[in-house]
Write a protein that holds these residues in place. Structure first.
Motif, PDB file in Angstrom:
ATOM      1  N   THR A 294       0.814  -1.213   0.000  1.00  0.00           N
ATOM      2  CA  THR A 294       0.000   0.000   0.000  1.00  0.00           C
ATOM      3  C   THR A 294       0.851   1.268   0.000  1.00  0.00           C
ATOM      4  O   THR A 294       2.079   1.216   0.074  1.00  0.00           O
ATOM      5  N   LEU A 295       0.146   2.378  -0.103  1.00  0.00           N
ATOM      6  CA  LEU A 295       0.782   3.693  -0.198  1.00  0.00           C
ATOM      7  C   LEU A 295       1.570   4.031   1.070  1.00  0.00           C
ATOM      8  O   LEU A 295       1.164   3.677   2.169  1.00  0.00           O
ATOM      9  N   ILE A 296       2.672   4.757   0.888  1.00  0.00           N
ATOM     10  CA  ILE A 296       3.417   5.291   2.028  1.00  0.00           C
ATOM     11  C   ILE A 296       2.697   6.559   2.496  1.00  0.00           C
ATOM     12  O   ILE A 296       2.410   7.433   1.672  1.00  0.00           O
ATOM     13  N   PRO A 297       2.385   6.679   3.777  1.00  0.00           N
ATOM     14  CA  PRO A 297       1.680   7.894   4.236  1.00  0.00           C
ATOM     15  C   PRO A 297       2.486   9.153   3.902  1.00  0.00           C
ATOM     16  O   PRO A 297       3.705   9.164   4.039  1.00  0.00           O
ATOM     17  N   ARG A 298       1.777  10.181   3.444  1.00  0.00           N
ATOM     18  CA  ARG A 298       2.420  11.435   3.029  1.00  0.00           C
ATOM     19  C   ARG A 298       2.196  12.509   4.086  1.00  0.00           C
ATOM     20  O   ARG A 298       1.127  12.549   4.714  1.00  0.00           O
ATOM     21  N   PRO A 299       3.158  13.439   4.196  1.00  0.00           N
ATOM     22  CA  PRO A 299       2.955  14.558   5.129  1.00  0.00           C
ATOM     23  C   PRO A 299       1.703  15.375   4.796  1.00  0.00           C
ATOM     24  O   PRO A 299       1.036  15.863   5.703  1.00  0.00           O
ATOM     25  N   GLU A 300       1.373  15.515   3.501  1.00  0.00           N
ATOM     26  CA  GLU A 300       0.172  16.297   3.125  1.00  0.00           C
ATOM     27  C   GLU A 300      -1.075  15.745   3.802  1.00  0.00           C
ATOM     28  O   GLU A 300      -2.015  16.479   4.099  1.00  0.00           O
ATOM     29  N   THR A 301      -1.094  14.441   4.011  1.00  0.00           N
ATOM     30  CA  THR A 301      -2.301  13.812   4.546  1.00  0.00           C
ATOM     31  C   THR A 301      -2.497  14.155   6.029  1.00  0.00           C
ATOM     32  O   THR A 301      -3.601  14.028   6.567  1.00  0.00           O
TER      33      THR A 301
ATOM     34  N   SER B 152     -11.387  10.194   3.483  1.00  0.00           N
ATOM     35  CA  SER B 152     -10.696   9.304   2.558  1.00  0.00           C
ATOM     36  C   SER B 152      -9.552  10.019   1.848  1.00  0.00           C
ATOM     37  O   SER B 152      -9.665  11.186   1.482  1.00  0.00           O
ATOM     38  N   ASN B 153      -8.464   9.280   1.693  1.00  0.00           N
ATOM     39  CA  ASN B 153      -7.400   9.666   0.768  1.00  0.00           C
ATOM     40  C   ASN B 153      -7.390   8.590  -0.312  1.00  0.00           C
ATOM     41  O   ASN B 153      -6.624   7.643  -0.243  1.00  0.00           O
ATOM     42  N   PRO B 154      -8.302   8.731  -1.277  1.00  0.00           N
ATOM     43  CA  PRO B 154      -8.439   7.672  -2.284  1.00  0.00           C
ATOM     44  C   PRO B 154      -7.359   7.808  -3.353  1.00  0.00           C
ATOM     45  O   PRO B 154      -6.638   8.796  -3.379  1.00  0.00           O
ATOM     46  N   PRO B 155      -7.244   6.818  -4.242  1.00  0.00           N
ATOM     47  CA  PRO B 155      -6.376   7.018  -5.407  1.00  0.00           C
ATOM     48  C   PRO B 155      -6.949   8.178  -6.223  1.00  0.00           C
ATOM     49  O   PRO B 155      -8.160   8.259  -6.386  1.00  0.00           O
ATOM     50  N   TYR B 156      -6.090   9.074  -6.710  1.00  0.00           N
ATOM     51  CA  TYR B 156      -6.631  10.197  -7.486  1.00  0.00           C
ATOM     52  C   TYR B 156      -5.729  10.652  -8.627  1.00  0.00           C
ATOM     53  O   TYR B 156      -5.872  11.746  -9.151  1.00  0.00           O
ATOM     54  N   ILE B 157      -4.786   9.790  -9.014  1.00  0.00           N
ATOM     55  CA  ILE B 157      -3.883  10.180 -10.101  1.00  0.00           C
ATOM     56  C   ILE B 157      -4.448   9.700 -11.438  1.00  0.00           C
ATOM     57  O   ILE B 157      -5.052   8.627 -11.523  1.00  0.00           O
ATOM     58  N   GLU B 158      -4.268  10.520 -12.470  1.00  0.00           N
ATOM     59  CA  GLU B 158      -4.738  10.150 -13.816  1.00  0.00           C
ATOM     60  C   GLU B 158      -3.917   8.978 -14.344  1.00  0.00           C
ATOM     61  O   GLU B 158      -2.695   8.941 -14.156  1.00  0.00           O
TER      62      GLU B 158
ATOM     63  N   ASP C 241       9.242   7.893  -5.808  1.00  0.00           N
ATOM     64  CA  ASP C 241       8.699   6.830  -4.951  1.00  0.00           C
ATOM     65  C   ASP C 241       7.490   6.110  -5.547  1.00  0.00           C
ATOM     66  O   ASP C 241       7.334   4.911  -5.356  1.00  0.00           O
ATOM     67  N   VAL C 242       6.626   6.849  -6.238  1.00  0.00           N
ATOM     68  CA  VAL C 242       5.367   6.238  -6.703  1.00  0.00           C
ATOM     69  C   VAL C 242       5.591   5.036  -7.621  1.00  0.00           C
ATOM     70  O   VAL C 242       4.737   4.165  -7.731  1.00  0.00           O
ATOM     71  N   ARG C 243       6.780   4.962  -8.271  1.00  0.00           N
ATOM     72  CA  ARG C 243       7.084   3.801  -9.123  1.00  0.00           C
ATOM     73  C   ARG C 243       7.020   2.499  -8.336  1.00  0.00           C
ATOM     74  O   ARG C 243       6.846   1.430  -8.893  1.00  0.00           O
TER      75      ARG C 243
ATOM     76  N   SER D 244      -2.975   0.439  -7.669  1.00  0.00           N
ATOM     77  CA  SER D 244      -4.349   0.436  -7.156  1.00  0.00           C
ATOM     78  C   SER D 244      -4.550   1.485  -6.066  1.00  0.00           C
ATOM     79  O   SER D 244      -5.674   1.915  -5.817  1.00  0.00           O
ATOM     80  N   ALA D 245      -3.456   1.916  -5.429  1.00  0.00           N
ATOM     81  CA  ALA D 245      -3.579   2.936  -4.381  1.00  0.00           C
ATOM     82  C   ALA D 245      -3.366   4.339  -4.927  1.00  0.00           C
ATOM     83  O   ALA D 245      -3.513   5.324  -4.203  1.00  0.00           O
ATOM     84  N   LEU D 246      -3.011   4.432  -6.207  1.00  0.00           N
ATOM     85  CA  LEU D 246      -2.642   5.730  -6.781  1.00  0.00           C
ATOM     86  C   LEU D 246      -3.562   6.188  -7.902  1.00  0.00           C
ATOM     87  O   LEU D 246      -3.945   7.349  -7.981  1.00  0.00           O
ATOM     88  N   VAL D 247      -3.890   5.243  -8.785  1.00  0.00           N
ATOM     89  CA  VAL D 247      -4.514   5.608 -10.054  1.00  0.00           C
ATOM     90  C   VAL D 247      -6.017   5.393 -10.009  1.00  0.00           C
ATOM     91  O   VAL D 247      -6.493   4.380  -9.487  1.00  0.00           O
TER      92      VAL D 247
ATOM     93  N   LEU E 235     -12.262  14.885   1.962  1.00  0.00           N
ATOM     94  CA  LEU E 235     -11.523  14.127   0.950  1.00  0.00           C
ATOM     95  C   LEU E 235     -10.195  14.770   0.577  1.00  0.00           C
ATOM     96  O   LEU E 235     -10.136  15.986   0.354  1.00  0.00           O
ATOM     97  N   GLU E 236      -9.160  13.939   0.470  1.00  0.00           N
ATOM     98  CA  GLU E 236      -7.919  14.416  -0.138  1.00  0.00           C
ATOM     99  C   GLU E 236      -8.033  14.251  -1.652  1.00  0.00           C
ATOM    100  O   GLU E 236      -8.695  13.323  -2.128  1.00  0.00           O
ATOM    101  N   HIS E 237      -7.389  15.163  -2.404  1.00  0.00           N
ATOM    102  CA  HIS E 237      -7.423  15.051  -3.865  1.00  0.00           C
ATOM    103  C   HIS E 237      -6.192  15.707  -4.456  1.00  0.00           C
ATOM    104  O   HIS E 237      -5.386  16.323  -3.748  1.00  0.00           O
TER     105      HIS E 237
ATOM    106  N   GLU F 236      -4.299  23.257  -3.579  1.00  0.00           N
ATOM    107  CA  GLU F 236      -5.588  22.740  -3.106  1.00  0.00           C
ATOM    108  C   GLU F 236      -5.472  21.234  -2.898  1.00  0.00           C
ATOM    109  O   GLU F 236      -5.123  20.501  -3.825  1.00  0.00           O
ATOM    110  N   ARG F 237      -5.774  20.761  -1.694  1.00  0.00           N
ATOM    111  CA  ARG F 237      -5.439  19.368  -1.380  1.00  0.00           C
ATOM    112  C   ARG F 237      -6.585  18.612  -0.721  1.00  0.00           C
ATOM    113  O   ARG F 237      -6.648  17.389  -0.752  1.00  0.00           O
ATOM    114  N   LEU F 238      -7.503  19.360  -0.107  1.00  0.00           N
ATOM    115  CA  LEU F 238      -8.575  18.724   0.673  1.00  0.00           C
ATOM    116  C   LEU F 238      -9.862  19.474   0.442  1.00  0.00           C
ATOM    117  O   LEU F 238      -9.853  20.707   0.450  1.00  0.00           O
TER     118      LEU F 238
HETATM  119  N1  GLN Z   1      -0.347  12.385  -3.065  1.00  0.00           N
HETATM  120  C1  GLN Z   1       0.100  11.193  -3.699  1.00  0.00           C
HETATM  121  C2  GLN Z   1       1.119  11.525  -4.773  1.00  0.00           C
HETATM  122  O1  GLN Z   1       0.931  12.406  -5.548  1.00  0.00           O
HETATM  123  C3  GLN Z   1      -1.043  10.419  -4.315  1.00  0.00           C
HETATM  124  C4  GLN Z   1      -1.860   9.828  -3.273  1.00  0.00           C
HETATM  125  C5  GLN Z   1      -3.151   9.307  -3.773  1.00  0.00           C
HETATM  126  O2  GLN Z   1      -3.363   8.990  -4.957  1.00  0.00           O
HETATM  127  N2  GLN Z   1      -4.032   9.194  -2.857  1.00  0.00           N
HETATM  128  O3  GLN Z   1       2.159  10.922  -4.827  1.00  0.00           O
END
Ligand code: GLN
Length: 280
Positions: free
Chosen positions: A88-95, A182-188, A198-200, A205-208, A236-238, A268-270
Motif C-alpha cells: 500500500t501507499l506510504i503515508p504522506r505529510p500532506e495527509t 478518505s485519501n483515495p487514489p486520485y492520479i490520472e 517513490d510512486v514507481r 491500485s492505491a494511486l490511479v 476528501l484528499e485530492h 488545493e489538497r482537501l
Molecule cells: N499524493 C500522492 C502523490 O501524488 C497520491 C496519493 C493518492 O493517490 N491518494 O504521490
C-alpha cells in the motif's frame, strides 16, 4: 569507520534524492537498530564492517529509487511510527492536513467515523489516538493493507478502531457516520509522474483512478450521502488540480458548506462538505 564518516561519504558520493543526508541517516539508524536521532547524538561511534555492508546494500537499492520507507519498513505519520509495506501507499505529510482539519470539525463527542481506503491505517489511527471517544471504522480493498493496518493498530493498542476489507462502501453495514474521510487514489492513469520517484514502487491500485483520476472520488461523493448522519461531514484528499471538480461533485451530490483547504505548498489538497437530510 565512524557514523559521521560513513554518512558523509555516502551522502556525498550518491545522488539519492532531494534529501540525501536524511535518507542516509534513516538507513544507517535502521541497520544499527537505533532511533533516528542516534546518528546525530553519537557521530563518533564506530560502525562494524558487517553493519556498513548492510548499509551499503540498502544504499544500492535506494540509488535505484526504492523509497526509504519501504527499505526500513516504517514511516512517521502524525505522532505515530507506522509499519509500511509495498502492499500500500506510504503515508504522506500532506495527509496530516486531513487529520488536522478533521479534528477541527464540529462533531459529536462520541463521533462515529469511517476511513475509506485506509492503507497503513494512518488517518484512522491518528484520529483514534487523538479522540479516544470516537469510534473509527476503517476499510481497504486489499486484505494485505487491512492486515498491515491491524498490526499498526495493535502496536498502539487502540481499541476504538475496527478494520475490515471492503471495496469502498460495499461491505459496510448500513449506518450513518458523523464523519467520512478518505485519501483515495486520485492520479490520472497516464500521468507522467507515475514513472518518477517513490510512486514507481507503490501499488497502482492505491494511486490511479481512471483517465481523469476522479473515478473513486466520484463514487465516494455519490454514495457517501447514504452513509452520513444528518449534518455529517465528508472530507476528501485530492490532487492539487482537482479542487474545482471535487467541489462540483460534492455539490451535485447534495452537500453544503463545501470548502477546500490548501496544503503547505499552497496547493488545493482537501475538500469538505456537509450533508443535511433533505427536509420532508
Ligand atoms: N499524493 C500522492 C502523490 O501524488 C497520491 C496519493 C493518492 O493517490 N491518494 O504521490
Amino acid at each position: 569507520m565512524t557514523i559521521a564518516e560513513l554518512l558523509q561519504s555516502a551522502t556525498e558520493a550518491n545522488h539519492l534524492s532531494d534529501s540525501p543526508r536524511l535518507d542516509c541517516e534513516l538507513l544507517l539508524c535502521f541497520v544499527l537498530g537505533v532511533s533516528a536521532s542516534y546518528s546525530k547524538t553519537w557521530p563518533e561511534r564506530q560502525v562494524s564492517d558487517d553493519q556498513s555492508a548492510q548499509f551499503n546494500a540498502l544504499l544500492e537499492r535506494r540509488i535505484t529509487g526504492e523509497p526509504v520507507a519501504y527499505l526500513i519498513g516504517s514511516q512517521g505519520f502524525w505522532s505515530l511510527d507506522l509499519e509500511v509495506s509495498p502492499a500500500t501507499l506510504i503515508p504522506r505529510p500532506e495527509t496530516e492536513l486531513l487529520v488536522e482539519v478533521a479534528l477541527e470539525l464540529s462533531l459529536p463527542d462520541q463521533a462515529s467515523v469511517l476511513d475509506l481506503g485506509t492503507g497503513t491505517g494512518a488517518i484512522a489511527l491518528a484520529l483514534a489516538t487523538e479522540r479516544n471517544n470516537w469510534k473509527v471504522c476503517a476499510v481497504d480493498l486489499q486484505q494485505q493493507a487491512v492486515d498491515l493496518a491491524e498490526r499498526n493498530r495493535q502496536r498502539y493498542q487502540l481499541d476504538n478502531i475496527r478494520l475490515f476489507a471492503s471495496n469502498w462502501f460495499a461491505a459496510i453495514p448500513a449506518q450513518h457516520f458523523d464523519l467520512i474521510v478518505s485519501n483515495p487514489p486520485y492520479i490520472e492513469a497516464n500521468d507522467p509522474h507515475l514513472s518518477q520517484g517513490d510512486v514507481r514502487f507503490e501499488p497502482a491500485s492505491a494511486l490511479v483512478s481512471g483517465d481523469d483520476g476522479l473515478d473513486d472520488l466520484r463514487l465516494v461523493c455519490a454514495q457517501g450521502v447514504d452513509y452520513l448522519a444528518d449534518g455529517g461531514w465528508l472530507l476528501l484528499e485530492h490532487g492539487f488540480d482537482q479542487g474545482g471538480a471535487v467541489r462540483q461533485l460534492l455539490e451535485q451530490a447534495g452537500f453544503t458548506s463545501v470548502t477546500t483547504h490548501s496544503d503547505l505548498n499552497d496547493l488545493e489538497r482537501l475538500t469538505q462538505g456537509r450533508y443535511k437530510f433533505p427536509s420532508a
